[in-house]
Design an enzyme around this catalytic site. Structure first.
Site, PDB file in Angstrom:
ATOM      1  N   GLU A 145      -2.705 -24.910 -20.514  1.00 33.85           N
ATOM      2  CA  GLU A 145      -3.867 -24.360 -21.204  1.00 33.85           C
ATOM      3  C   GLU A 145      -3.695 -24.425 -22.712  1.00 33.85           C
ATOM      4  O   GLU A 145      -2.580 -24.405 -23.221  1.00 33.85           O
ATOM      5  CB  GLU A 145      -4.054 -22.884 -20.824  1.00 33.85           C
ATOM      6  CG  GLU A 145      -4.282 -22.638 -19.356  1.00 33.85           C
ATOM      7  CD  GLU A 145      -4.303 -21.150 -19.020  1.00 33.85           C
ATOM      8  OE1 GLU A 145      -4.205 -20.331 -19.954  1.00 33.85           O
ATOM      9  OE2 GLU A 145      -4.397 -20.816 -17.833  1.00 33.85           O
ATOM     10  N   CYS A 158      -4.086 -22.283 -30.138  1.00 40.59           N
ATOM     11  CA  CYS A 158      -2.903 -21.813 -29.414  1.00 40.59           C
ATOM     12  C   CYS A 158      -2.525 -22.900 -28.424  1.00 40.59           C
ATOM     13  O   CYS A 158      -3.302 -23.215 -27.515  1.00 40.59           O
ATOM     14  CB  CYS A 158      -3.209 -20.498 -28.693  1.00 40.59           C
ATOM     15  SG  CYS A 158      -1.818 -19.835 -27.750  1.00 40.59           S
ATOM     16  N   CYS A 165       6.522 -21.224 -17.151  1.00 40.18           N
ATOM     17  CA  CYS A 165       7.537 -20.655 -18.035  1.00 40.18           C
ATOM     18  C   CYS A 165       8.655 -20.084 -17.181  1.00 40.18           C
ATOM     19  O   CYS A 165       8.401 -19.494 -16.127  1.00 40.18           O
ATOM     20  CB  CYS A 165       6.933 -19.552 -18.909  1.00 40.18           C
ATOM     21  SG  CYS A 165       8.124 -18.800 -20.067  1.00 40.18           S
ATOM     22  N   CYS A 169       9.015 -12.938 -17.620  1.00 39.98           N
ATOM     23  CA  CYS A 169       8.572 -11.622 -18.074  1.00 39.98           C
ATOM     24  C   CYS A 169       7.571 -11.066 -17.055  1.00 39.98           C
ATOM     25  O   CYS A 169       6.573 -11.731 -16.732  1.00 39.98           O
ATOM     26  CB  CYS A 169       7.935 -11.727 -19.455  1.00 39.98           C
ATOM     27  SG  CYS A 169       9.073 -12.380 -20.707  1.00 39.98           S
ATOM     28  N   CYS A 172       3.604 -11.100 -17.485  1.00 40.94           N
ATOM     29  CA  CYS A 172       2.992 -12.335 -17.968  1.00 40.94           C
ATOM     30  C   CYS A 172       2.617 -13.249 -16.806  1.00 40.94           C
ATOM     31  O   CYS A 172       3.472 -13.589 -15.972  1.00 40.94           O
ATOM     32  CB  CYS A 172       3.969 -13.047 -18.910  1.00 40.94           C
ATOM     33  SG  CYS A 172       3.434 -14.676 -19.445  1.00 40.94           S
ATOM     34  N   CYS A 399      -2.589 -15.974 -21.300  1.00 37.32           N
ATOM     35  CA  CYS A 399      -2.174 -17.338 -21.004  1.00 37.32           C
ATOM     36  C   CYS A 399      -1.649 -17.457 -19.580  1.00 37.32           C
ATOM     37  O   CYS A 399      -0.881 -16.636 -19.110  1.00 37.32           O
ATOM     38  CB  CYS A 399      -1.097 -17.778 -21.991  1.00 37.32           C
ATOM     39  SG  CYS A 399      -0.933 -19.544 -22.001  1.00 37.32           S
TER      40      CYS A 399
END
Length: 422
Positions: A145, A158, A165, A169, A172, A399
């Site tokens: 994205e 952004c 990822c 976390c 997230c 995100c």
């Protein structure tokens, strides 16, 4: 003392502020966002699940590399300068629109330098058209994205540096995807080129607007994909024909705290802004909130950030997502201020970020009163603090949310099609 004068309010100690705190929610009170089992635990990974290299692109190469590649194909090296000026200066990728190139070279140049790296599979607008969130499909059907945000006379992009990822976390959406793979320099830069074109064509609803700022705060941990990100920074900041010629001072690279890479980035000679996703000033909370904190503690991270400031003279941004009853206590604001002031004054700027609310979850935004109290304490301690603007909350703004939705919908469509065939 004159009768109308009042004594200043007593400043409470950290211990007294801590004693006044009412409720403490912990990241371990609930499985991570998107977890498929109640006993799921965040697992950090630096290893890509999917192997495979994106096709080579002009943006992957510096000028010397472009000339070398042209020579290898029997084409004149000086054409590299012409081709680069069209790409970085005019954002053109079709050799037929490069009038100083002979027609007989067009096909070879297109194959060599301009393979399609990203394809728009879904775009959503918000904020009256001033925000565009796009899901891009890459050469291997991986999706990432980017978010383009318009402001009067300027725009910010952004960008994503990884698909998924590996930092895990728990609050997230991207972190719960895991790491699929790193993006190539070309895949990162193509997001930038697309954004420059969209803004120039009035896609954000304003004339005479241009892309001025880029933040590496999309999908992924930029410093895990260090080499490609640093090369992308050069393509963004180096002057035409080497790159787009944007100001390094308007570029921000975010990290959850890869300490060795912060020291390394400080020596690159690129005065970009470093943004540290801190989210907690104490190791007790941050160990669970940001799992990589188990490797590099808060003090090590802030020491590295201060070193970055000393070397680059660029003020560091401290990103802090305010989560209700978890990290928004006034005593944590005091502790954060103490940690920053211990290293010096004026070197850091705190950006509290109201978290996108998740219904029936511990990951929800702080109350306005808690936000105000947190910010007031930081300012009282001399810390420059600005509540960060939030955009796109009505289009899966956090995100990873939109890409996850697209993947989920397409997977459901595939399953439905299989059932239909059967």
């Amino acid at each position: 003392m004159k009768q109308h004068e009042t004594k200043p309010a007593k400043r409470l100690s950290l211990a007294e502020l801590k004693a006044k705190a009412k409720r403490q929610v912990l990241p371990t009170d609930q499985p991570p966002e998107g977890a498929t089992s109640p006993d799921a635990k965040p697992i950090i990974t630096f290893n890509e699940r999917r192997k495979g290299k994106a096709p080579s692109h002009l943006a992957d190469l510096d000028m010397a590399g472009r000339k070398e590649l042209l020579t290898a194909y029997g084409l004149p090296a000086f054409r590299a300068d012409q081709i680069s000026r069209h790409y970085f200066g005019r954002q053109v990728v079709d050799p037929a629109q490069m009038p100083d190139l002979p027609a007989q070279m067009h096909e070879k140049i297109s194959e060599t330098f301009f393979p399609t790296l990203i394809t728009d599979v879904r775009s959503l607008k918000a904020d009256k058209g001033r925000t565009i969130k796009t899901v891009w499909e890459l050469f291997d059907q991986t999706r990432v994205e980017s978010v383009l945000m318009g402001y009067p006379g300027r725009a910010t992009l952004c960008v994503s540096s990884q698909a998924g990822c590996g930092m895990a976390c728990p609050f997230c959406a991207t972190g719960q995807m895991g790491l699929t793979r790193n993006l190539s320099t070309g895949e990162i830069i193509e997001q930038v080129r697309a954004a420059i074109t969209t803004v120039a064509e009035g896609g954000l609803g304003e004339e005479n607007q241009r892309l001025t700022n880029i933040v590496f705060m999309g999908m992924g941990e930029p410093l895990v994909n260090y080499r490609a990100v640093v090369q992308a920074l050069h393509r963004i900041c180096d002057p035409v024909p080497e790159g787009f010629g944007m100001s390094a001072r308007n570029i921000t690279v975010s990290t959850v705290g890869l300490v060795p890479s912060i020291y390394k980035l400080a020596e690159e000679g690129l005065p970009v802004t470093l943004a540290v996703s801190l989210h907690a000033p104490d190791d007790e909370l941050r160990d669970d909130l940001i799992p990589v904190n188990s490797r590099w503690k808060v003090k090590e991270l802030l020491d590295a950030a201060y070193h970055y400031y000393e070397v680059t003279k660029r003020r560091v941004s401290i990103e802090y997502a305010l989560i209700k009853d978890m990290n928004d206590h006034v005593w944590r604001a005091q502790l954060l201020a103490d940690e920053l002031n211990r290293r010096g004054s004026g070197w850091a700027h705190v950006n509290p970020i109201p978290l996108n609310p998740t219904p029936e979850s511990i990951w929800t935004a702080s109350t306005p009163a808690a936000q105000r109290a947190f910010v007031e304490k930081l300012r009282e301690c001399g810390i420059t603090t600005t509540i960060r603007d939030t955009r796109g909350s009505d289009i899966d703004g956090a995100c990873g949310q939109l890409a996850t939705e697209v993947n989920r919908n397409q997977a459901a469509a595939r399953r439905a099609n299989v059932r239909h065939v059967q």
